[in-house]
Design a protein around this motif. Structure first.
Motif, PDB file in Angstrom:
ATOM      1  N   ALA B 239       0.843  -1.201   0.000  1.00 19.87           N
ATOM      2  CA  ALA B 239       0.000   0.000   0.000  1.00 19.87           C
ATOM      3  C   ALA B 239       0.875   1.247   0.000  1.00 19.87           C
ATOM      4  O   ALA B 239       1.871   1.314   0.727  1.00 19.87           O
ATOM      5  CB  ALA B 239      -0.909   0.004   1.224  1.00 19.87           C
ATOM      6  N   SER B 240       0.496   2.236  -0.822  1.00 20.67           N
ATOM      7  CA  SER B 240       1.243   3.504  -0.890  1.00 20.67           C
ATOM      8  C   SER B 240       0.457   4.601  -0.181  1.00 20.67           C
ATOM      9  O   SER B 240      -0.776   4.632  -0.252  1.00 20.67           O
ATOM     10  CB  SER B 240       1.442   3.929  -2.346  1.00 20.67           C
ATOM     11  N   PHE B 241       1.186   5.521   0.461  1.00 12.99           N
ATOM     12  CA  PHE B 241       0.560   6.639   1.168  1.00 12.99           C
ATOM     13  C   PHE B 241       1.285   7.936   0.835  1.00 12.99           C
ATOM     14  O   PHE B 241       2.492   7.919   0.559  1.00 12.99           O
ATOM     15  CB  PHE B 241       0.617   6.404   2.686  1.00 12.99           C
ATOM     16  N   ASP B 242       0.551   9.048   0.925  1.00 11.85           N
ATOM     17  CA  ASP B 242       1.202  10.339   0.651  1.00 11.85           C
ATOM     18  C   ASP B 242       1.688  11.022   1.931  1.00 11.85           C
ATOM     19  O   ASP B 242       2.158  12.154   1.896  1.00 11.85           O
ATOM     20  CB  ASP B 242       0.279  11.259  -0.169  1.00 11.85           C
ATOM     21  N   SER B 243       1.562  10.351   3.096  1.00 11.74           N
ATOM     22  CA  SER B 243       2.201  10.868   4.316  1.00 11.74           C
ATOM     23  C   SER B 243       2.523   9.695   5.239  1.00 11.74           C
ATOM     24  O   SER B 243       1.803   8.692   5.248  1.00 11.74           O
ATOM     25  CB  SER B 243       1.288  11.880   5.037  1.00 11.74           C
ATOM     26  N   VAL B 244       3.610   9.811   5.995  1.00 14.62           N
ATOM     27  CA  VAL B 244       3.987   8.721   6.911  1.00 14.62           C
ATOM     28  C   VAL B 244       2.960   8.581   8.021  1.00 14.62           C
ATOM     29  O   VAL B 244       2.683   7.472   8.490  1.00 14.62           O
ATOM     30  CB  VAL B 244       5.397   8.923   7.529  1.00 14.62           C
ATOM     31  N   GLU B 245       2.370   9.718   8.443  1.00 16.17           N
ATOM     32  CA  GLU B 245       1.389   9.644   9.524  1.00 16.17           C
ATOM     33  C   GLU B 245       0.177   8.818   9.095  1.00 16.17           C
ATOM     34  O   GLU B 245      -0.343   8.025   9.870  1.00 16.17           O
ATOM     35  CB  GLU B 245       0.956  11.040   9.974  1.00 16.17           C
ATOM     36  N   LYS B 246      -0.273   8.990   7.838  1.00 15.01           N
ATOM     37  CA  LYS B 246      -1.412   8.193   7.346  1.00 15.01           C
ATOM     38  C   LYS B 246      -1.072   6.702   7.351  1.00 15.01           C
ATOM     39  O   LYS B 246      -1.876   5.867   7.760  1.00 15.01           O
ATOM     40  CB  LYS B 246      -1.765   8.618   5.910  1.00 15.01           C
ATOM     41  N   ALA B 247       0.125   6.383   6.887  1.00 15.73           N
ATOM     42  CA  ALA B 247       0.541   4.976   6.856  1.00 15.73           C
ATOM     43  C   ALA B 247       0.561   4.406   8.277  1.00 15.73           C
ATOM     44  O   ALA B 247       0.128   3.281   8.522  1.00 15.73           O
ATOM     45  CB  ALA B 247       1.917   4.856   6.208  1.00 15.73           C
ATOM     46  N   ALA B 248       1.062   5.231   9.204  1.00 16.50           N
ATOM     47  CA  ALA B 248       1.158   4.780  10.595  1.00 16.50           C
ATOM     48  C   ALA B 248      -0.225   4.540  11.182  1.00 16.50           C
ATOM     49  O   ALA B 248      -0.437   3.577  11.932  1.00 16.50           O
ATOM     50  CB  ALA B 248       1.928   5.815  11.424  1.00 16.50           C
ATOM     51  N   ARG B 249      -1.175   5.422  10.831  1.00 11.85           N
ATOM     52  CA  ARG B 249      -2.531   5.220  11.357  1.00 11.85           C
ATOM     53  C   ARG B 249      -3.177   3.975  10.741  1.00 11.85           C
ATOM     54  O   ARG B 249      -3.934   3.277  11.397  1.00 11.85           O
ATOM     55  CB  ARG B 249      -3.388   6.474  11.111  1.00 11.85           C
ATOM     56  N   ALA B 250      -2.842   3.675   9.491  1.00  4.02           N
ATOM     57  CA  ALA B 250      -3.390   2.475   8.837  1.00  4.02           C
ATOM     58  C   ALA B 250      -2.948   1.201   9.567  1.00  4.02           C
ATOM     59  O   ALA B 250      -3.697   0.226   9.654  1.00  4.02           O
ATOM     60  CB  ALA B 250      -2.955   2.438   7.374  1.00  4.02           C
ATOM     61  N   VAL B 251      -1.717   1.231  10.104  1.00  2.00           N
ATOM     62  CA  VAL B 251      -1.216   0.083  10.860  1.00  2.00           C
ATOM     63  C   VAL B 251      -2.140  -0.221  12.040  1.00  2.00           C
ATOM     64  O   VAL B 251      -2.586  -1.352  12.237  1.00  2.00           O
ATOM     65  CB  VAL B 251       0.222   0.363  11.368  1.00  2.00           C
ATOM     66  N   ALA B 252      -2.457   0.821  12.811  1.00  2.00           N
ATOM     67  CA  ALA B 252      -3.349   0.637  13.961  1.00  2.00           C
ATOM     68  C   ALA B 252      -4.737   0.189  13.508  1.00  2.00           C
ATOM     69  O   ALA B 252      -5.387  -0.623  14.170  1.00  2.00           O
ATOM     70  CB  ALA B 252      -3.435   1.933  14.768  1.00  2.00           C
ATOM     71  N   ASP B 253      -5.174   0.697  12.337  1.00  2.00           N
ATOM     72  CA  ASP B 253      -6.500   0.325  11.840  1.00  2.00           C
ATOM     73  C   ASP B 253      -6.581  -1.160  11.485  1.00  2.00           C
ATOM     74  O   ASP B 253      -7.594  -1.812  11.737  1.00  2.00           O
ATOM     75  CB  ASP B 253      -6.847   1.162  10.594  1.00  2.00           C
ATOM     76  N   ILE B 254      -5.519  -1.680  10.873  1.00  2.00           N
ATOM     77  CA  ILE B 254      -5.516  -3.108  10.497  1.00  2.00           C
ATOM     78  C   ILE B 254      -5.628  -3.974  11.757  1.00  2.00           C
ATOM     79  O   ILE B 254      -6.457  -4.868  11.851  1.00  2.00           O
ATOM     80  CB  ILE B 254      -4.228  -3.468   9.713  1.00  2.00           C
ATOM     81  N   ILE B 255      -4.772  -3.675  12.735  1.00  2.00           N
ATOM     82  CA  ILE B 255      -4.800  -4.450  13.977  1.00  2.00           C
ATOM     83  C   ILE B 255      -6.143  -4.253  14.678  1.00  2.00           C
ATOM     84  O   ILE B 255      -6.730  -5.199  15.207  1.00  2.00           O
ATOM     85  CB  ILE B 255      -3.647  -4.026  14.909  1.00  2.00           C
ATOM     86  N   GLY B 256      -6.618  -3.003  14.637  1.00  2.00           N
ATOM     87  CA  GLY B 256      -7.904  -2.706  15.275  1.00  2.00           C
ATOM     88  C   GLY B 256      -9.058  -3.460  14.642  1.00  2.00           C
ATOM     89  O   GLY B 256     -10.077  -3.716  15.285  1.00  2.00           O
ATOM     90  N   ALA B 257      -8.909  -3.851  13.357  1.00  2.00           N
ATOM     91  CA  ALA B 257      -9.962  -4.604  12.674  1.00  2.00           C
ATOM     92  C   ALA B 257      -9.921  -6.088  13.040  1.00  2.00           C
ATOM     93  O   ALA B 257     -10.701  -6.878  12.533  1.00  2.00           O
ATOM     94  CB  ALA B 257      -9.819  -4.430  11.161  1.00  2.00           C
ATOM     95  N   GLY B 258      -9.003  -6.448  13.924  1.00  2.00           N
ATOM     96  CA  GLY B 258      -8.967  -7.838  14.390  1.00  2.00           C
ATOM     97  C   GLY B 258      -8.165  -8.756  13.499  1.00  2.00           C
ATOM     98  O   GLY B 258      -8.257  -9.972  13.608  1.00  2.00           O
ATOM     99  N   ILE B 259      -7.341  -8.181  12.622  1.00  4.51           N
ATOM    100  CA  ILE B 259      -6.526  -9.006  11.730  1.00  4.51           C
ATOM    101  C   ILE B 259      -5.101  -9.050  12.276  1.00  4.51           C
ATOM    102  O   ILE B 259      -4.558  -8.021  12.659  1.00  4.51           O
ATOM    103  CB  ILE B 259      -6.523  -8.406  10.308  1.00  4.51           C
ATOM    104  N   ILE B 260      -4.533 -10.240  12.360  1.00  6.05           N
ATOM    105  CA  ILE B 260      -3.129 -10.341  12.767  1.00  6.05           C
ATOM    106  C   ILE B 260      -2.331 -10.786  11.553  1.00  6.05           C
ATOM    107  O   ILE B 260      -2.249 -11.972  11.245  1.00  6.05           O
ATOM    108  CB  ILE B 260      -2.932 -11.362  13.918  1.00  6.05           C
ATOM    109  N   PRO B 261      -1.710  -9.821  10.848  1.00  8.79           N
ATOM    110  CA  PRO B 261      -0.890 -10.214   9.692  1.00  8.79           C
ATOM    111  C   PRO B 261       0.336 -11.007  10.152  1.00  8.79           C
ATOM    112  O   PRO B 261       0.787 -10.859  11.296  1.00  8.79           O
ATOM    113  CB  PRO B 261      -0.465  -8.870   9.086  1.00  8.79           C
ATOM    114  N   ALA B 262       0.857 -11.827   9.242  1.00  9.13           N
ATOM    115  CA  ALA B 262       2.110 -12.539   9.540  1.00  9.13           C
ATOM    116  C   ALA B 262       3.260 -11.541   9.620  1.00  9.13           C
ATOM    117  O   ALA B 262       4.208 -11.725  10.375  1.00  9.13           O
ATOM    118  CB  ALA B 262       2.382 -13.587   8.480  1.00  9.13           C
TER     119      ALA B 262
END
Lengths: 499, 499
Positions: B239-262
């Motif tokens: 996934a590409s983002f136009d700011s590091v802060e957005k990418a960082a928030r996406a990380v919390a969102d994935i985990i928050g959605a109950g998904i545990i990536p490898a």
């Protein structure tokens, strides 16, 4: 009451002047609730292991952490032993009071301080009940995974002290795997923070060291637990077998196939019949053993795993495999398992619950060995346990009113635990050592290892005031109890090898 | 070489008579390989952190455990410090030698003693390479999960000492979560068994305490690790983002959605461009940041999770999300990430790698803070790290040939780690404290906590002979270094709150 326990072997217990101590506490902490009459103290004489009873010197019921800190400083200054107690549901006498010690009841610290859905954690006081955390997290679709069967009553502080497990710890881990951070007070009244909000903390892993230390290292004052998203679906398979050994081998086969069930429980004929008579769960009364296998996760995955587990069970020789048709039947299947202990209580005046943990591959041999020991000692044993993690709960049936039966039950219990140690297992999985299994610790560990435990204890509590006589036996006790330590590779039960 | 390090602060190091010690060792252990000339010793002067170099007094290369035991007894009797070394790939100077100490190289203990598919464990000697365990288990469809990027070379004994992590530890845990049992020798030459073949061991959890103790508590002589079944499939999203802060928030969102990536990895523009120029992984050169998200398991489940993660990423503002079309593209996506460090090495004469770990929810604010610190100190910082577990690896770019740049890089590194601690994180995630971060430990822990660490160390090694000057700073060091300890709730970076 317990013939194998002898307090003299725990080192010199100091004698405390009760009246003087009461005066000191009252003047230093005027608003601290203190119980001191025989009548008030009596309800605290035991925890969930009621075979052991001791009336404490005093019971204190603090409401603020400053009271706990001041109390500990006074106890330290006056060398008064302290036993911490949460909800008192422990099954190994870990919160058994001392006649010459203070019982520190942490039950009033029952506030949930923070539920953080983004960080997926909950920060709670130690007296908060295990289930209350999941209830508070439920609106966010989250829960706290470890689920000891006492979860409706037991407190999270006690869970930390005992490193509590539960039906689902095969997949979701023990208490230690679900903690981020614990705040504790030392016996000297200093606050320590163990762990951190991040994944890993540098330095020595004192959080893991503290978890399961049974009140010997400090008093839990705040707990930060991890929260997990609730699985979308859960399904249960019930498999019947015509021998316990076959059922035990099927357990290893399921895990060997790369499937991690949410729960994998086994019951033998004696316990499943008792449960069926009591709960009418729909168990096959003629089976030598049954397995209950729960699978949870997202829908497609669970369906897939159910098919794989069914195939493994049939190959392993299951005479019947049934998938719970609906949620009502799933709950009924579990109700039988969860009420197995009281069900066994209906067919025997007394029973004695073991908690040995063994490598899964040793299950068939150990179950066979327990059968032989049961016949040898003339006492029935019902087996109902967390098969997936090899955590066994043999229930020894006896009648305390028959002279000598309690003693025979204890001897048989000791033999079963020695058998667990001999195959590379341990004397307790989730119930703790406490007072109950202190002698068996001499079988589990050698003198060097016990010396190291004492050195670690000394690092936290040099005067030995926190919960003395529990968890870690003195070398004197082990010397008196006899050289039970089983060295690796020297199995006293060589015929187990063939299973 | 390191301006912030001062050996005098680690307590009095004894002076050892090299010739006399050599004589003693040769007569007691005639077949032990001992290196003693400057020329032979030089290759051992550093581990993977080559900024720190010390030529050891002696290097010993034992081949049998009796030699190790005898050596330790001699060192104990003569009060000679001992530093253990595995493959020497550590990144924090944990195996940095002492000029007045013996370097104990365990590399020759490289036998796999047992692969047990039924019990799902492997029993190996400490010098066995991490990857060699997975290779030996592969015929059974099993593998050893922790995968530090040095896994082709690093040894399991070193992994235990450092509690090594890796790309997949978000889902599969650190080394400590994948161990069953460790055999160790104490400095007094006694064997201890920590852990057991069963799920849980009674008494204090010394296995967890020992894991990550960085050679301060004992020498690893045998390791029993858990083996896991290999996942059926693995897929990667970029996934590409136009700011590091957005990418960082996406990380919390994935985990928050109950998904545990490898695995869930992040790279900022500086590092992804360096990697792209070097490896041609197919990264979008114009993105401010990219995320790599790997999902593994059974087919149906992985497909389902890929769709869910894609939706979360788009909602979080990803400008593009690409699923690796095939295995070749998946491997290429990872090759860029795995070669990010050498890639950064191509665009800067030197770089300094940090290892701070923070709560996931603090990622956006800390990345912003690192940007500000980078500008303030006039040094570029490339961010490439295990975003899913909040384990950051900021790489500070500098040129050691420019006077003052190394010192400025070190000061900036210290500031970044203080920032991690301030938001509730820690100064190291997977690289260890070693010699490198010993001063930052004064920021992480207060005097009471450090005193407790020393007491625990004393329980295992009363004379302080095992790896002195690493991992746990003396109170004297912290006093000299300055009162850096950040108290909870007192953020020195209050403007981070708004992220």
């Amino acid at each position: 009451m317990n013939i194998l326990y002898d307090e003299r072997l725990d080192g010199a217990l100091p004698t405390v002047d009760k009246a003087a101590l009461l005066d000191t506490l009252r003047s230093a902490l005027p608003d601290l609730d203190i119980l001191h009459t025989e009548q008030d103290l009596r309800p605290y004489e035991c925890d969930g292991l009621s075979a052991y009873r001791v009336v404490p010197l005093l019971v204190v019921l603090p409401q603020r952490l400053e009271q706990v800190q001041a109390l500990l400083k006074i106890c330290h200054a006056h060398q008064v032993p302290v036993v911490a107690r949460g909800a008192g549901t422990g099954l190994s006498g870990g919160a058994l009071p001392l006649a010459q010690g203070i019982l520190l009841v942490m039950a009033r610290f029952n506030r949930i301080l923070e539920i953080n859905p983004a960080g997926r954690f909950a920060r709670v006081q130690p007296g908060v009940r295990n289930l209350a955390i999941s209830q508070a997290a439920a609106p966010h679709g989250l829960y706290y995974a470890p689920d000891p069967s006492s979860q409706i009553a037991c407190s999270i502080g006690g869970n930390v002290a005992e490193n509590a497990g539960g039906v689902h710890c095969l997949k979701y881990g023990l208490t230690v795997h679900n903690l981020l951070k614990v705040q504790v007070l030392t016996i000297e009244g200093e606050y320590l923070t163990l762990g951190s909000d991040a994944l890993d903390a540098p330095g020595f892993d004192l959080l893991a060291l503290f978890t399961g230390s049974e009140g010997l290292l400090g008093i839990v004052t705040e707990v930060t637990v991890k929260l997990l998203p609730k699985p979308q679906v859960a399904r249960v398979l019930l498999a019947s077998f015509d021998s316990v050994e076959k059922a035990a081998r099927a357990v290893a086969d399921i895990i060997g196939a790369g499937i991690i069930p949410a729960g994998l429980e086994m019951m033998d004929n004696l316990s499943l019949r008792a449960a069926e008579d009591f709960i009418h769960a729909g168990y096959p009364a003629e089976a030598a053993a049954i397995l209950l296998c729960e699978l949870d996760g997202v829908d497609a995955d669970v369906n897939d795993d159910c098919l794989r587990v069914e195939a493994v069970l049939k190959t392993a020789g299951a005479s019947e495999v049934r998938l719970a048709r609906d949620e009502a039947e799933r709950v009924r299947f579990w109700a039988g398992r969860k009420n197995a202990f009281p069900a066994v209580g209906r067919i025997s005046p007394d029973y004695y619950c073991m908690d040995g943990t063994i490598p899964r591959r040793a299950l068939p041999g150990v179950l066979h060995g327990i059968g032989e020991l049961s016949r040898e000692h003339g006492l029935r044993v019902a087996n109902v346990f967390h098969a997936g993690d090899g955590n066994m709960h043999p229930l020894i049936l006896f009648d305390a009113n028959q002279p000598g039966e309690l003693e025979r039950a204890e001897v048989l219990g000791g033999k079963i635990l020695e058998l667990c140690v001999a195959v590379g297992g341990s004397i307790t999985g989730e119930h703790g050592v406490g007072r109950e299994k202190i002698n068996q610790m001499c079988a589990q560990f050698n003198a060097d290892e016990l010396t190291l435990f004492h050195a670690v204890k000394h690092a936290f509590d040099p005067l030995g005031l926190l919960n003395p006589g529990k968890n870690i036996p003195t070398l004197q006790r082990c010397a008196e109890f006899g050289a039970m330590h089983v060295h690796h590779g020297q199995l006293p039960f060589p015929d187990l090898e063939r299973f």
